[in-house]
Design a protein around this motif. Structure first.
Motif, PDB file in Angstrom:
ATOM      1  N   VAL A 252      45.593  40.498  38.564  1.00 57.06           N
ATOM      2  CA  VAL A 252      45.238  38.829  38.130  1.00 57.06           C
ATOM      3  C   VAL A 252      45.491  37.777  39.384  1.00 57.06           C
ATOM      4  O   VAL A 252      45.252  36.653  39.286  1.00 57.06           O
ATOM      5  N   GLU A 253      46.702  38.425  39.982  1.00 55.74           N
ATOM      6  CA  GLU A 253      47.544  37.163  41.055  1.00 55.74           C
ATOM      7  C   GLU A 253      46.405  36.984  42.013  1.00 55.74           C
ATOM      8  O   GLU A 253      46.378  35.895  42.703  1.00 55.74           O
ATOM      9  N   THR A 254      45.128  37.675  42.063  1.00 59.82           N
ATOM     10  CA  THR A 254      44.350  37.209  43.058  1.00 59.82           C
ATOM     11  C   THR A 254      43.208  36.178  42.414  1.00 59.82           C
ATOM     12  O   THR A 254      42.268  35.862  42.938  1.00 59.82           O
ATOM     13  N   THR A 255      43.355  35.777  41.038  1.00 59.00           N
ATOM     14  CA  THR A 255      42.538  34.897  40.462  1.00 59.00           C
ATOM     15  C   THR A 255      43.360  33.749  40.323  1.00 59.00           C
ATOM     16  O   THR A 255      44.494  33.715  40.102  1.00 59.00           O
ATOM     17  N   PRO A 256      42.898  32.483  39.974  1.00 56.30           N
ATOM     18  CA  PRO A 256      43.469  31.492  39.745  1.00 56.30           C
ATOM     19  C   PRO A 256      43.779  31.306  37.990  1.00 56.30           C
ATOM     20  O   PRO A 256      44.407  30.438  37.683  1.00 56.30           O
ATOM     21  N   PHE A 257      43.311  32.242  37.481  1.00 53.81           N
ATOM     22  CA  PHE A 257      43.477  32.253  35.898  1.00 53.81           C
ATOM     23  C   PHE A 257      44.733  32.783  35.461  1.00 53.81           C
ATOM     24  O   PHE A 257      45.178  33.931  35.772  1.00 53.81           O
ATOM     25  N   PRO A 258      45.226  31.898  34.219  1.00 55.82           N
ATOM     26  CA  PRO A 258      46.410  32.337  33.728  1.00 55.82           C
ATOM     27  C   PRO A 258      46.289  33.429  32.635  1.00 55.82           C
ATOM     28  O   PRO A 258      46.279  33.311  31.574  1.00 55.82           O
ATOM     29  N   VAL A 259      46.046  34.570  33.190  1.00 57.90           N
ATOM     30  CA  VAL A 259      45.452  35.764  32.024  1.00 57.90           C
ATOM     31  C   VAL A 259      46.317  36.869  32.344  1.00 57.90           C
ATOM     32  O   VAL A 259      46.915  37.178  33.258  1.00 57.90           O
ATOM     33  N   TRP A 335      25.821  22.650  27.231  1.00 50.83           N
ATOM     34  CA  TRP A 335      25.682  22.428  28.601  1.00 50.83           C
ATOM     35  C   TRP A 335      26.852  21.242  28.943  1.00 50.83           C
ATOM     36  O   TRP A 335      26.837  20.266  28.424  1.00 50.83           O
ATOM     37  N   LEU A 336      27.545  21.739  30.099  1.00 52.91           N
ATOM     38  CA  LEU A 336      28.546  20.701  30.693  1.00 52.91           C
ATOM     39  C   LEU A 336      27.566  20.459  32.116  1.00 52.91           C
ATOM     40  O   LEU A 336      26.827  21.176  32.504  1.00 52.91           O
ATOM     41  N   ALA A 337      27.865  19.090  32.386  1.00 57.83           N
ATOM     42  CA  ALA A 337      27.273  18.609  33.513  1.00 57.83           C
ATOM     43  C   ALA A 337      27.325  19.545  34.732  1.00 57.83           C
ATOM     44  O   ALA A 337      28.494  20.399  35.112  1.00 57.83           O
ATOM     45  N   PRO A 338      26.203  19.660  35.535  1.00 63.34           N
ATOM     46  CA  PRO A 338      26.226  20.717  36.628  1.00 63.34           C
ATOM     47  C   PRO A 338      27.572  20.520  37.613  1.00 63.34           C
ATOM     48  O   PRO A 338      27.821  19.209  37.741  1.00 63.34           O
ATOM     49  N   GLN A 339      27.910  21.528  38.129  1.00 64.03           N
ATOM     50  CA  GLN A 339      29.073  21.736  39.275  1.00 64.03           C
ATOM     51  C   GLN A 339      28.445  22.471  40.243  1.00 64.03           C
ATOM     52  O   GLN A 339      28.801  23.574  40.363  1.00 64.03           O
ATOM     53  N   PRO A 340      27.914  21.830  41.304  1.00 69.49           N
ATOM     54  CA  PRO A 340      27.281  22.688  42.493  1.00 69.49           C
ATOM     55  C   PRO A 340      28.549  23.448  43.205  1.00 69.49           C
ATOM     56  O   PRO A 340      28.071  24.544  43.688  1.00 69.49           O
ATOM     57  N   GLU A 341      29.589  22.945  43.042  1.00 66.85           N
ATOM     58  CA  GLU A 341      30.631  23.748  43.838  1.00 66.85           C
ATOM     59  C   GLU A 341      31.218  24.998  43.106  1.00 66.85           C
ATOM     60  O   GLU A 341      31.907  25.958  43.652  1.00 66.85           O
ATOM     61  N   VAL A 342      30.718  25.261  41.870  1.00 65.02           N
ATOM     62  CA  VAL A 342      31.119  26.259  40.911  1.00 65.02           C
ATOM     63  C   VAL A 342      29.993  27.413  41.134  1.00 65.02           C
ATOM     64  O   VAL A 342      28.908  27.128  40.531  1.00 65.02           O
ATOM     65  N   ASP A 343      30.256  28.369  41.669  1.00 63.52           N
ATOM     66  CA  ASP A 343      29.187  29.588  41.775  1.00 63.52           C
ATOM     67  C   ASP A 343      29.660  30.992  41.178  1.00 63.52           C
ATOM     68  O   ASP A 343      29.443  32.008  41.880  1.00 63.52           O
ATOM     69  N   TYR A 344      30.161  30.758  40.201  1.00 67.48           N
ATOM     70  CA  TYR A 344      30.694  32.156  39.528  1.00 67.48           C
ATOM     71  C   TYR A 344      30.750  31.913  37.968  1.00 67.48           C
ATOM     72  O   TYR A 344      30.215  30.916  37.454  1.00 67.48           O
ATOM     73  N   ALA A 345      30.581  33.130  37.245  1.00 64.81           N
ATOM     74  CA  ALA A 345      30.626  33.095  35.681  1.00 64.81           C
ATOM     75  C   ALA A 345      31.973  33.542  35.458  1.00 64.81           C
ATOM     76  O   ALA A 345      32.711  34.527  35.770  1.00 64.81           O
ATOM     77  N   VAL A 346      32.350  33.334  34.141  1.00 63.00           N
ATOM     78  CA  VAL A 346      33.574  33.828  33.336  1.00 63.00           C
ATOM     79  C   VAL A 346      33.400  34.223  31.942  1.00 63.00           C
ATOM     80  O   VAL A 346      32.776  33.471  31.587  1.00 63.00           O
ATOM     81  N   PHE A 347      33.759  35.191  31.775  1.00 61.80           N
ATOM     82  CA  PHE A 347      33.831  35.797  30.317  1.00 61.80           C
ATOM     83  C   PHE A 347      35.241  35.863  29.701  1.00 61.80           C
ATOM     84  O   PHE A 347      36.118  36.619  30.337  1.00 61.80           O
ATOM     85  N   TYR A 348      35.563  35.096  28.714  1.00 58.39           N
ATOM     86  CA  TYR A 348      36.933  35.092  28.502  1.00 58.39           C
ATOM     87  C   TYR A 348      36.754  34.576  26.721  1.00 58.39           C
ATOM     88  O   TYR A 348      36.144  33.629  26.477  1.00 58.39           O
ATOM     89  N   ALA A 349      37.674  35.377  26.150  1.00 49.54           N
ATOM     90  CA  ALA A 349      37.930  34.700  24.801  1.00 49.54           C
ATOM     91  C   ALA A 349      36.622  34.676  23.854  1.00 49.54           C
ATOM     92  O   ALA A 349      36.397  33.914  22.978  1.00 49.54           O
ATOM     93  N   GLY A 350      35.687  35.544  24.119  1.00 51.81           N
ATOM     94  CA  GLY A 350      34.457  35.647  23.263  1.00 51.81           C
ATOM     95  C   GLY A 350      33.728  34.518  23.585  1.00 51.81           C
ATOM     96  O   GLY A 350      32.831  33.918  22.822  1.00 51.81           O
ATOM     97  N   VAL A 351      33.793  34.133  25.026  1.00 49.01           N
ATOM     98  CA  VAL A 351      33.042  32.871  25.585  1.00 49.01           C
ATOM     99  C   VAL A 351      32.612  33.212  26.879  1.00 49.01           C
ATOM    100  O   VAL A 351      33.116  33.730  27.821  1.00 49.01           O
ATOM    101  N   ALA A 352      30.914  33.035  26.988  1.00 44.65           N
ATOM    102  CA  ALA A 352      30.379  33.512  28.385  1.00 44.65           C
ATOM    103  C   ALA A 352      30.422  31.922  28.928  1.00 44.65           C
ATOM    104  O   ALA A 352      29.507  31.210  28.401  1.00 44.65           O
ATOM    105  N   VAL A 353      30.840  31.965  30.245  1.00 46.25           N
ATOM    106  CA  VAL A 353      30.506  30.290  30.802  1.00 46.25           C
ATOM    107  C   VAL A 353      29.811  30.780  32.371  1.00 46.25           C
ATOM    108  O   VAL A 353      30.205  31.807  33.176  1.00 46.25           O
TER     109      VAL A 353
END
Ligand SMILES: Cc1cc2nc3c(=O)[nH]c(=O)nc-3n(C[C@H](O)[C@H](O)[C@H](O)COP(=O)(O)OP(=O)(O)OC[C@H]3O[C@@H](n4cnc5c(N)ncnc54)[C@H](O)[C@@H]3O)c2cc1C
Length: 405
Positions: A252-259, A335-353
């Protein structure tokens, strides 16, 4: 201990995973080929103020799997290609390839000209039309709604070939093999669009994250109920282990996520807006014709000048063909406004982003495949949208800047 900021900027790396460290340990030969490199991940802006739209659609679920049989209607032959549940985009090329080959065989038998009708302009209609054109047919699409106004446009856009595709207990014995053939043909066909203009299909990094304690259960959502316990959604993913990339655990230390734990993988993603536009453009450029038409009974299809038709009406088949074996499975996307700088997906707490060029797609998956089972209501639910976003918001805490003196 690495600072969270340095992690966010991708300044850390993992010994043994191919990171660019300068320690002697990192210069040792790798035991295995690297499958992951830490990198900078732009944070996703999850404030509800960034919601630009909420869409809802009903997946056409059939316990026996998609309907793919051939039916005689008057003096016409109809090849069915509907009822793909939550896997319509994923299976589209394979399922439509199957239908197109059947249609061509029928057209050949009758000796008629290879002009074939496709009813519907969603994922299955567009790919059926293109598969027919590739086999040499002339094609007319008849549809009530066309791209970009079909239900297919409201999909998440990920490779989910067995999502709500059937009830494992209710399928014919040969369905798993058939599914595998369709999935393999689709996986290969989708990849022919990789690296093409507009990136209609891409492979995206994805992070599957978990906290130490299970996510607190979300408040009950109005209008959302779970289905009967006797449904056993089929799960055939293991059959594709040799072709579909697999996720691996990462520190997890290699990610910015507090998980508490993280997995990393790469997944096939459909940028649905661009993909549908591309398919429609290809169809028209190859001489395809499209007509706006609503059918109210199968005999209206028999009255068309084309005597062979592929029926790709999706959830619409429930009314048109009086197919009571179709069960709606409601799904909502925020739908959140597009963020072209975000080029990944996250699956967490029963939510797909999932980040796409046309927006950040957020979908509740808590409760599994039963969520929305039996619900036909396609009214957007703002409270559900905000509650879903709130569950992933802690992954992207605000970056505190040192206060200036
Ligand atoms: C929230 C959500 C997320 C999803 N995410 C994914 C995903 O990530 N990956 C994936 O593979 N799948 C996903 N799906 C499933 C996928 O969207 C469907 O399986 C797919 O869209 C079905 O496509 P279709 O072409 O059969 O139907 P549709 O897109 O509904 O198209 C049907 C066509 O038939 C026409 N039609 C219908 N009735 C009539 C009539 N009586 N007369 C004339 N025309 C008619 C319509 O106008 C339309 O043109 C998702 C579904 C939902 C709800």
């Amino acid at each position: 201990m690495k600072s969270r900021r340095s992690v966010l900027l991708g300044l850390t790396s993992v010994a043994g995973l191919g990171g660019c460290t300068t320690t002697s340990e990192s210069r040792r030969p790798l035991a295995t080929a690297p499958a992951f490199l830490p990198r900078r991940l732009a944070p996703i802006l999850t404030a509800p103020e960034r919601i630009v739209r909420i869409t809802v659609c009903t997946r056409p679920f059939r316990a026996a799997g998609p309907r793919l049989d051939i039916e005689r209607v008057g003096d016409a032959t109809v090849i069915h290609n509907y009822g793909h549940g939550g896997s319509g985009w994923s299976l589209s090329w394979g399922s439509s390839g199957l239908a197109a080959r059947k249609a061509m065989a029928v057209a050949g038998e009758t000796g008629g000209p290879p002009t074939i009708a496709v009813i519907g302009c969603g994922a299955l209609g567009l790919t059926s039309a293109l598969q027919l054109q590739r086999l040499g047919a002339r094609v007319v699409i008849y549809a009530k709604e066309r791209t970009p106004f079909t239900r297919s446009m409201r999909a998440t856009g990920t490779w989910t070939p067995d999502s709500r595709v059937a009830d494992a207990d209710k399928v014919d014995a040969d369905f798993p093999d058939l599914w595998e053939r369709m999935a393999r043909e689709s996986f290969a066909a989708h990849q022919t669009y990789l690296g093409t203009e507009g990136d209609p299909v891409v492979f995206h990094d994805r992070y599957i994250l978990a906290s130490a304690t299970p996510a607190s259960s979300a408040p009950p959502k109005p209008g959302i109920k779970t289905g009967p316990p006797d449904i056993h959604f089929a799960s055939y993913g293991d059959r594709l282990r040799d072709i579909v990339p697999r996720s691996i655990p990462i520190p997890v230390e290699t990610t910015p996520f507090p998980v508490a734990s993280a997995r990393f993988g790469t997944g096939l993603q459909f940028n649905v807006t661009e993909l549908a536009h591309r398919l429609m453009t290809e169809f028209l450029m190859q001489g395809g014709r499209i007509e706006t038409r609503e059918f109210h009974a199968p005999m209206e299809i028999a009255a068309l000048p084309e005597k062979v038709a592929i029926n790709c009406t999706g959830y619409g088949a429930k009314a048109l063909w009086n197919d009571q074996t179709i069960t709606p499975v409601r799904g909502q996307i925020t739908w959140l406004a597009p963020q072209p700088e975000v080029d990944y997906a996250v699956f967490y707490a029963g939510v797909a982003v999932v980040s796409r060029p046309d927006g950040i797609v957020i979908q509740n998956t808590q409760g599994g495949d039963m969520v929305g089972y039996g619900i036909e209501d396609e009214t957007p639910d703002r409270a559900e949208a905000e509650a879903t976003i709130a569950r992933v918001a802690p992954l992207f805490p605000p970056i505190r800047r040192p206060s200036t003196p």
